[in-house]
Design a protein around this motif. Structure first.
Motif, PDB file in Angstrom:
ATOM      1  N   ARG A   1       0.824  -1.216   0.000  1.00 54.76           N
ATOM      2  CA  ARG A   1       0.000   0.000   0.000  1.00 54.76           C
ATOM      3  C   ARG A   1       0.853   1.257   0.000  1.00 54.76           C
ATOM      4  O   ARG A   1       0.578   2.198  -0.758  1.00 54.76           O
ATOM      5  CB  ARG A   1      -0.963   0.005   1.208  1.00 54.76           C
ATOM      6  CG  ARG A   1      -1.932   1.161   1.152  1.00 54.76           C
ATOM      7  CD  ARG A   1      -2.851   1.059  -0.059  1.00 54.76           C
ATOM      8  NE  ARG A   1      -3.616   2.277  -0.252  1.00 54.76           N
ATOM      9  CZ  ARG A   1      -3.639   2.980  -1.385  1.00 54.76           C
ATOM     10  NH1 ARG A   1      -2.983   2.584  -2.450  1.00 54.76           N
ATOM     11  NH2 ARG A   1      -4.361   4.077  -1.458  1.00 54.76           N
TER      12      ARG A   1
ATOM     13  N   TRP B   1      -8.815  -1.085  -0.261  1.00 50.59           N
ATOM     14  CA  TRP B   1      -9.050  -1.859   0.957  1.00 50.59           C
ATOM     15  C   TRP B   1     -10.262  -1.391   1.751  1.00 50.59           C
ATOM     16  O   TRP B   1     -10.918  -2.191   2.416  1.00 50.59           O
ATOM     17  CB  TRP B   1      -7.801  -1.871   1.840  1.00 50.59           C
ATOM     18  CG  TRP B   1      -7.411  -0.527   2.373  1.00 50.59           C
ATOM     19  CD1 TRP B   1      -6.532   0.353   1.822  1.00 50.59           C
ATOM     20  CD2 TRP B   1      -7.883   0.089   3.572  1.00 50.59           C
ATOM     21  NE1 TRP B   1      -6.429   1.489   2.590  1.00 50.59           N
ATOM     22  CE2 TRP B   1      -7.258   1.352   3.678  1.00 50.59           C
ATOM     23  CE3 TRP B   1      -8.779  -0.300   4.560  1.00 50.59           C
ATOM     24  CZ2 TRP B   1      -7.491   2.225   4.726  1.00 50.59           C
ATOM     25  CZ3 TRP B   1      -9.022   0.572   5.612  1.00 50.59           C
ATOM     26  CH2 TRP B   1      -8.372   1.819   5.692  1.00 50.59           C
ATOM     27  N   ARG B   2     -10.601  -0.104   1.683  1.00 52.19           N
ATOM     28  CA  ARG B   2     -11.739   0.401   2.454  1.00 52.19           C
ATOM     29  C   ARG B   2     -13.058  -0.249   2.023  1.00 52.19           C
ATOM     30  O   ARG B   2     -13.935  -0.476   2.834  1.00 52.19           O
ATOM     31  CB  ARG B   2     -11.852   1.919   2.309  1.00 52.19           C
ATOM     32  CG  ARG B   2     -10.885   2.688   3.159  1.00 52.19           C
ATOM     33  CD  ARG B   2     -11.081   4.204   2.985  1.00 52.19           C
ATOM     34  NE  ARG B   2     -10.162   4.943   3.811  1.00 52.19           N
ATOM     35  CZ  ARG B   2      -8.890   5.165   3.509  1.00 52.19           C
ATOM     36  NH1 ARG B   2      -8.389   4.694   2.383  1.00 52.19           N
ATOM     37  NH2 ARG B   2      -8.115   5.839   4.325  1.00 52.19           N
TER      38      ARG B   2
ATOM     39  N   ASP C   1      -9.880  -6.828  10.447  1.00 54.04           N
ATOM     40  CA  ASP C   1      -9.904  -5.514  11.090  1.00 54.04           C
ATOM     41  C   ASP C   1      -8.484  -5.049  11.416  1.00 54.04           C
ATOM     42  O   ASP C   1      -8.174  -3.865  11.294  1.00 54.04           O
ATOM     43  CB  ASP C   1     -10.759  -5.550  12.357  1.00 54.04           C
ATOM     44  CG  ASP C   1     -12.247  -5.647  12.061  1.00 54.04           C
ATOM     45  OD1 ASP C   1     -12.664  -5.372  10.903  1.00 54.04           O
ATOM     46  OD2 ASP C   1     -13.009  -6.012  12.983  1.00 54.04           O
TER      47      ASP C   1
ATOM     48  N   ARG D   1      -6.851  -3.861   8.234  1.00 50.14           N
ATOM     49  CA  ARG D   1      -7.438  -2.576   7.849  1.00 50.14           C
ATOM     50  C   ARG D   1      -6.836  -1.443   8.693  1.00 50.14           C
ATOM     51  O   ARG D   1      -6.523  -0.375   8.187  1.00 50.14           O
ATOM     52  CB  ARG D   1      -8.948  -2.630   7.984  1.00 50.14           C
ATOM     53  CG  ARG D   1      -9.610  -3.651   7.041  1.00 50.14           C
ATOM     54  CD  ARG D   1     -11.079  -3.884   7.353  1.00 50.14           C
ATOM     55  NE  ARG D   1     -11.886  -2.747   6.998  1.00 50.14           N
ATOM     56  CZ  ARG D   1     -12.194  -2.395   5.747  1.00 50.14           C
ATOM     57  NH1 ARG D   1     -11.745  -3.098   4.747  1.00 50.14           N
ATOM     58  NH2 ARG D   1     -12.931  -1.344   5.517  1.00 50.14           N
ATOM     59  N   ALA D   2      -6.651  -1.703   9.972  1.00 50.42           N
ATOM     60  CA  ALA D   2      -6.045  -0.699  10.858  1.00 50.42           C
ATOM     61  C   ALA D   2      -4.607  -0.413  10.428  1.00 50.42           C
ATOM     62  O   ALA D   2      -4.168   0.747  10.407  1.00 50.42           O
ATOM     63  CB  ALA D   2      -6.090  -1.175  12.310  1.00 50.42           C
TER      64      ALA D   2
ATOM     65  N   GLU E   1      -4.643   1.626   7.189  1.00 46.24           N
ATOM     66  CA  GLU E   1      -4.980   3.032   7.468  1.00 46.24           C
ATOM     67  C   GLU E   1      -3.763   3.774   8.018  1.00 46.24           C
ATOM     68  O   GLU E   1      -3.460   4.893   7.588  1.00 46.24           O
ATOM     69  CB  GLU E   1      -6.147   3.124   8.459  1.00 46.24           C
ATOM     70  CG  GLU E   1      -6.513   4.546   8.852  1.00 46.24           C
ATOM     71  CD  GLU E   1      -7.077   5.380   7.715  1.00 46.24           C
ATOM     72  OE1 GLU E   1      -6.950   6.624   7.784  1.00 46.24           O
ATOM     73  OE2 GLU E   1      -7.632   4.804   6.751  1.00 46.24           O
ATOM     74  N   LEU E   2      -3.071   3.160   8.966  1.00 44.70           N
ATOM     75  CA  LEU E   2      -1.880   3.787   9.527  1.00 44.70           C
ATOM     76  C   LEU E   2      -0.813   3.966   8.445  1.00 44.70           C
ATOM     77  O   LEU E   2      -0.148   5.009   8.386  1.00 44.70           O
ATOM     78  CB  LEU E   2      -1.345   2.953  10.690  1.00 44.70           C
ATOM     79  CG  LEU E   2      -0.395   3.665  11.643  1.00 44.70           C
ATOM     80  CD1 LEU E   2      -1.095   4.806  12.360  1.00 44.70           C
ATOM     81  CD2 LEU E   2       0.165   2.676  12.649  1.00 44.70           C
TER      82      LEU E   2
ATOM     83  N   GLU F   1      -1.320   4.363   5.219  1.00 51.50           N
ATOM     84  CA  GLU F   1      -1.736   5.454   4.338  1.00 51.50           C
ATOM     85  C   GLU F   1      -1.456   6.805   4.974  1.00 51.50           C
ATOM     86  O   GLU F   1      -0.853   7.686   4.349  1.00 51.50           O
ATOM     87  CB  GLU F   1      -3.221   5.341   3.989  1.00 51.50           C
ATOM     88  CG  GLU F   1      -3.501   4.320   2.943  1.00 51.50           C
ATOM     89  CD  GLU F   1      -4.907   4.438   2.360  1.00 51.50           C
ATOM     90  OE1 GLU F   1      -5.657   5.389   2.690  1.00 51.50           O
ATOM     91  OE2 GLU F   1      -5.243   3.560   1.544  1.00 51.50           O
ATOM     92  N   GLN F   2      -1.892   6.971   6.206  1.00 58.30           N
ATOM     93  CA  GLN F   2      -1.688   8.261   6.861  1.00 58.30           C
ATOM     94  C   GLN F   2      -0.205   8.533   7.102  1.00 58.30           C
ATOM     95  O   GLN F   2       0.249   9.676   6.968  1.00 58.30           O
ATOM     96  CB  GLN F   2      -2.475   8.326   8.162  1.00 58.30           C
ATOM     97  CG  GLN F   2      -3.970   8.421   7.923  1.00 58.30           C
ATOM     98  CD  GLN F   2      -4.743   8.700   9.186  1.00 58.30           C
ATOM     99  OE1 GLN F   2      -4.220   9.224  10.180  1.00 58.30           O
ATOM    100  NE2 GLN F   2      -6.034   8.358   9.163  1.00 58.30           N
TER     101      GLN F   2
ATOM    102  N   ALA G   1      -6.714   6.878  14.015  1.00 55.15           N
ATOM    103  CA  ALA G   1      -5.990   5.813  13.299  1.00 55.15           C
ATOM    104  C   ALA G   1      -5.029   5.106  14.242  1.00 55.15           C
ATOM    105  O   ALA G   1      -4.908   3.871  14.212  1.00 55.15           O
ATOM    106  CB  ALA G   1      -5.247   6.384  12.102  1.00 55.15           C
TER     107      ALA G   1
ATOM    108  N   ASN H   1      -7.014   2.925  16.721  1.00 51.61           N
ATOM    109  CA  ASN H   1      -7.535   1.740  16.058  1.00 51.61           C
ATOM    110  C   ASN H   1      -6.436   0.696  15.895  1.00 51.61           C
ATOM    111  O   ASN H   1      -6.652  -0.492  16.144  1.00 51.61           O
ATOM    112  CB  ASN H   1      -8.145   2.104  14.702  1.00 51.61           C
ATOM    113  CG  ASN H   1      -8.935   0.964  14.106  1.00 51.61           C
ATOM    114  OD1 ASN H   1      -9.490   0.130  14.813  1.00 51.61           O
ATOM    115  ND2 ASN H   1      -8.958   0.915  12.793  1.00 51.61           N
TER     116      ASN H   1
END
Length: 157
Positions: A43, A77-78, A85, A88-89, A92-93, A95-96, A111, A114
């Motif tokens: 990602r 992925w969203r 889960d 996904r967490a 997200e981390l 990506e950010q 984020a 989570n």
């Protein structure tokens, strides 16, 4: 397409990579699930436009048994129902953490919280380190225009 510099063969570049590779080995040997590690690498590499790393990590993930369906859905992925889960967490981390300049406050508390629900402290340290390391690799390869497509699983050990 040729790389701008033979970074891998350059003495100084090789020294830098030796240290980045050492950091990567620490993360790789951690308790952070290997599948999660590969998804995060893919990602971040997609976000950063690093074809070399995207090629490498999709091939490594496939070689380790990852499914084509999950690999094809990493960028979305969203909306995908094929990730846990915890994955996904981590995504997200990733990506950010890869888009720090795009976010006014960097990585959100939400984020982080989570991710902290799914990973223990050592795994969080590994995840944070992994995001930093893959971003370093991505930047070297993107700046150098390292060609993608020729990687073979296990090529670098």
């Amino acid at each position: 397409m040729d790389a701008r510099l033979n970074y891998f063969g350059n003495a100084l570049g090789a020294k830098v990579l030796k240290h980045i590779n050492s950091a990567n080995k620490v993360v790789s040997d951690s308790t952070l699930p290997h599948t999660t590690q590969e998804l995060v690498k893919i990602r971040a590499s997609q976000i950063n436009g690093c074809g070399f790393c995207a090629d490498m990590h999709t091939k490594d993930a496939t070689h380790a048994g990852e499914t084509a369906q999950r690999l094809n859905l990493v960028a979305a992925w969203r909306e995908a129902t094929v990730f846990t889960d915890a994955e996904r967490a981590a995504l997200e981390l990733a990506e950010q953490g890869s888009r720090i300049a795009d976010a006014a406050g960097g990585v959100t508390d939400e984020a982080w919280a989570n991710a902290a629900k799914h990973f223990d402290e050592d795994q969080l340290a590994a995840l944070l380190s992994l995001i930093a390391v893959i971003n370093a690799y991505n930047r070297i390869n993107v700046i150098n225009q390292q060609p993608a497509g020729g990687y073979q699983p296990g090529q670098f050990g």
